[in-house]
Write an enzyme that holds these catalytic residues in place. Structure first.
Site, PDB file in Angstrom:
ATOM      1  N   ASN A  40      -5.216  -7.152   8.980  1.00 24.97           N
ATOM      2  CA  ASN A  40      -6.582  -7.484   8.772  1.00 24.97           C
ATOM      3  C   ASN A  40      -5.740  -8.292   8.024  1.00 24.97           C
ATOM      4  O   ASN A  40      -4.963  -7.765   6.539  1.00 24.97           O
ATOM      5  CB  ASN A  40      -7.066  -6.764   8.053  1.00 24.97           C
ATOM      6  CG  ASN A  40      -8.438  -6.743   7.562  1.00 24.97           C
ATOM      7  OD1 ASN A  40      -8.976  -7.933   7.311  1.00 24.97           O
ATOM      8  ND2 ASN A  40      -9.104  -5.984   6.804  1.00 24.97           N
TER       9      ASN A  40
ATOM     10  N   HIS B 184      -2.634 -12.566   1.851  1.00 28.78           N
ATOM     11  CA  HIS B 184      -2.484 -12.518   3.024  1.00 28.78           C
ATOM     12  C   HIS B 184      -3.569 -13.640   3.782  1.00 28.78           C
ATOM     13  O   HIS B 184      -4.078 -13.565   4.880  1.00 28.78           O
ATOM     14  CB  HIS B 184      -2.952 -11.352   3.759  1.00 28.78           C
ATOM     15  CG  HIS B 184      -4.026 -10.477   2.977  1.00 28.78           C
ATOM     16  ND1 HIS B 184      -5.215 -10.885   2.837  1.00 28.78           N
ATOM     17  CD2 HIS B 184      -3.889  -9.955   3.473  1.00 28.78           C
ATOM     18  CE1 HIS B 184      -5.498  -9.908   3.060  1.00 28.78           C
ATOM     19  NE2 HIS B 184      -5.204  -9.120   3.045  1.00 28.78           N
TER      20      HIS B 184
ATOM     21  N   HIS C 233       0.861  -1.279  -0.057  1.00 30.51           N
ATOM     22  CA  HIS C 233      -0.009  -0.003   0.243  1.00 30.51           C
ATOM     23  C   HIS C 233       1.039   1.622  -0.030  1.00 30.51           C
ATOM     24  O   HIS C 233       1.368   1.656   1.039  1.00 30.51           O
ATOM     25  CB  HIS C 233      -1.213  -0.514   1.506  1.00 30.51           C
ATOM     26  CG  HIS C 233      -1.802  -0.865   1.465  1.00 30.51           C
ATOM     27  ND1 HIS C 233      -3.088  -1.240   0.271  1.00 30.51           N
ATOM     28  CD2 HIS C 233      -2.022  -2.033   1.566  1.00 30.51           C
ATOM     29  CE1 HIS C 233      -3.118  -2.007   0.563  1.00 30.51           C
ATOM     30  NE2 HIS C 233      -3.001  -2.774   1.142  1.00 30.51           N
TER      31      HIS C 233
ATOM     32  N   ARG D 104      -0.269   3.960  -0.769  1.00 30.69           N
ATOM     33  CA  ARG D 104      -1.395   5.164  -0.220  1.00 30.69           C
ATOM     34  C   ARG D 104      -1.607   6.461  -1.487  1.00 30.69           C
ATOM     35  O   ARG D 104      -1.994   7.047  -1.096  1.00 30.69           O
ATOM     36  CB  ARG D 104      -0.822   6.218   1.208  1.00 30.69           C
ATOM     37  CG  ARG D 104      -0.933   4.800   2.151  1.00 30.69           C
ATOM     38  CD  ARG D 104      -1.804   4.079   2.646  1.00 30.69           C
ATOM     39  NE  ARG D 104      -1.723   3.471   3.648  1.00 30.69           N
ATOM     40  CZ  ARG D 104      -2.321   1.966   3.778  1.00 30.69           C
ATOM     41  NH1 ARG D 104      -3.313   2.077   2.733  1.00 30.69           N
ATOM     42  NH2 ARG D 104      -2.726   1.178   4.501  1.00 30.69           N
TER      43      ARG D 104
ATOM     44  N   ASP E 245       2.281  -6.775   2.266  1.00 30.39           N
ATOM     45  CA  ASP E 245       0.430  -6.039   2.761  1.00 30.39           C
ATOM     46  C   ASP E 245       1.125  -4.868   3.981  1.00 30.39           C
ATOM     47  O   ASP E 245       0.656  -4.437   4.953  1.00 30.39           O
ATOM     48  CB  ASP E 245      -0.267  -7.199   3.690  1.00 30.39           C
ATOM     49  CG  ASP E 245      -1.911  -6.056   3.986  1.00 30.39           C
ATOM     50  OD1 ASP E 245      -1.617  -5.646   3.143  1.00 30.39           O
ATOM     51  OD2 ASP E 245      -2.556  -6.877   4.732  1.00 30.39           O
TER      52      ASP E 245
HETATM   53 ZN   LIG Z   1      -6.090  -7.338   2.884  1.00 33.39          ZN
END
Ligand SMILES: [Zn+2]
Length: 429
Positions: free
Chosen positions: A277, A231, A59, A61, A304
């Site tokens: 998560n 994940h 990520h 962003r 992740d």
């Molecule tokens: Zn995810």
């Protein structure tokens, strides 16, 4: 700093020492006692040489949350972790659901120049789960998107998931699913079990992940398309993926460093740095994930990497954001959890962290250390054992769950197509 480099005494894939000659961005020779007058030299005595790492799940962003990370800061973090390619997830603001946004992210990556950025396209418009995004336009764009995901959210509508799998089949794409049945995880905070009961936090049952994975394996088989499971976090998920692979279905999967090393017990003090998560699970789950990665049921490690600013993490558990940074520590965690116990050798690490994720991302020019291949490489010192120091990290965010933990190893140098991005453990520019 491009041009000719002679790396001496490195151990390719952990094997016997050899010299590596790099010219014009390519590996031109590997062998003992090479000579190259005028070449820049790097003494790599004792260092492991691996192909540049490829992350399927980052990520970055940008656009939209540049306070947490930018393409520039995230790719600097990636280079420090030994990565030469990251796949940028689509849950930006706006979401990467059109050719315009994925091309913007792709261009920002080229400008930053430290690590290739391969955008992931959203599966559904705005990640809202109601209609398909412009998958074909993103595939045909300059970014040549092949991996699509609503990550952060699950594509839970079975009809939409089926259509997405059918759509990407035409151009060899893959749907990467964030497997989380939304109704079974409404308000969920930590793994469902003894710890959730003790802490009084809403539990996140393993079945919420496993039910979606089982359904999607069946859907992928039914339409003859490719599914990638993001994940994986439970022992049951590993079993389902093992079964799907035994059928010959096009199913691949990833595991994160944090699910390999950490467990739900860390939530006991309500420190939201451990809120993620899917949630951290049990020690038995972590063991099954390690075994699944070692035997190839789980194809690869994906970080992740999910940066968040302090104000979104240093708050009460129930309102804190889900997610952890991971690019700068992934190789060290894999060293600790797989190499040290003898579950994987360095050739196995190269496979799980470079060759296989590149194959899943439909990328060429990654994963091999051989003459004629692009010189995208990482040099890793396996000998030190030091505490993780987040203040040395290039990520804009500091939400690493590994802060202060003693882990083996150190990334010494990273090369992207013959140009050093990291030297002596620091950004080369
Ligand atoms: Zn995810």
């Amino acid at each position: 700093m491009t041009g000719t480099w002679l790396i001496t005494d490195a151990r390719p894939l952990g094997g016997d020492p050899a010299d590596v000659l790099i010219r014009d961005g390519l590996i031109t020779e590997i062998g003992p006692g090479l000579d190259a007058p005028g070449a820049q030299r790097l003494d790599a005595g004792g260092l492991i040489l691996l192909p540049g790492l490829v992350d399927l799940h980052t990520h970055l962003r940008e656009p939209g949350r540049e306070d947490a990370e930018t393409v520039a800061s995230g790719t600097a973090a990636a280079a420090l972790g030994g990565y030469t390619t990251v796949h940028a997830m689509a849950n930006t603001e706006p979401a990467a659901d059109t050719a315009g946004v994925v091309e913007q992210v792709w261009r920002l990556g080229r400008q930053a120049g430290r690590c290739d950025v391969q955008p992931v396209g959203a599966v559904t418009a705005g990640l809202e789960g109601s209609r398909l995004a412009e998958l074909g336009a993103m595939a045909d764009s300059a970014a040549r998107v092949r991996v699509f995901s609503d990550d952060g959210r699950c594509v839970h509508d079975a009809v939409l998931m089926r259509r997405a799998l059918e759509y990407v089949r035409a151009f060899g794409g893959v749907i990467a699913q964030h497997a989380q049945e939304p109704r079974l995880t409404s308000g969920a905070q930590v793994n469902e079990g003894e710890i959730s009961g003790r802490l009084g936090l809403t539990g996140w049952p393993a079945v919420a992940e496993e039910a979606i994975i089982a359904r999607d394996c069946l859907l992928a088989a039914h339409v003859g398309s490719a599914l990638h499971v993001c994940h994986v976090s439970t022992a049951g998920s590993v079993e389902i993926i093992r079964w799907a692979k035994s059928k010959g279905w096009q199913v691949t999967a990833e595991v994160t460093p944090h699910h390999l090393l950490l467990t739900e017990a860390l939530a006991a003090d309500y420190d939201p740095v451990f809120k993620v998560n899917p949630p951290l699970r049990t020690a038995e789950d972590a063991q099954a994930l390690r075994a699944g990665l070692a035997d190839g049921t789980i194809d690869c490690v994906a970080t992740d990497h999910a940066p968040h600013p302090l104000e979104d993490k240093e708050t009460e558990w129930e309102v804190a954001a889900f997610g952890m940074t991971g690019l700068e520590t992934a190789l060290r965690v894999v060293h600790e959890t797989l190499v040290e116990p003898g579950l994987l050798d360095w050739a196995g690490v190269a496979d799980r962290m470079s060759a296989r994720p590149a194959a899943i991302g439909r990328l060429s020019g990654h994963g091999r250390v051989a003459p004629g291949e692009p010189a995208s490489l990482v040099l890793y010192d396996p000998s030190p054992r030091e505490a993780v120091d987040p203040t040395s990290h290039a990520s804009k965010s500091r939400n690493t769950p590994f802060a202060g933990m003693v882990l083996p190893g150190r990334v010494v140098a990273t090369f992207l197509r013959g140009t050093p991005t990291v030297l002596d453990g620091k950004l080369a520019w």
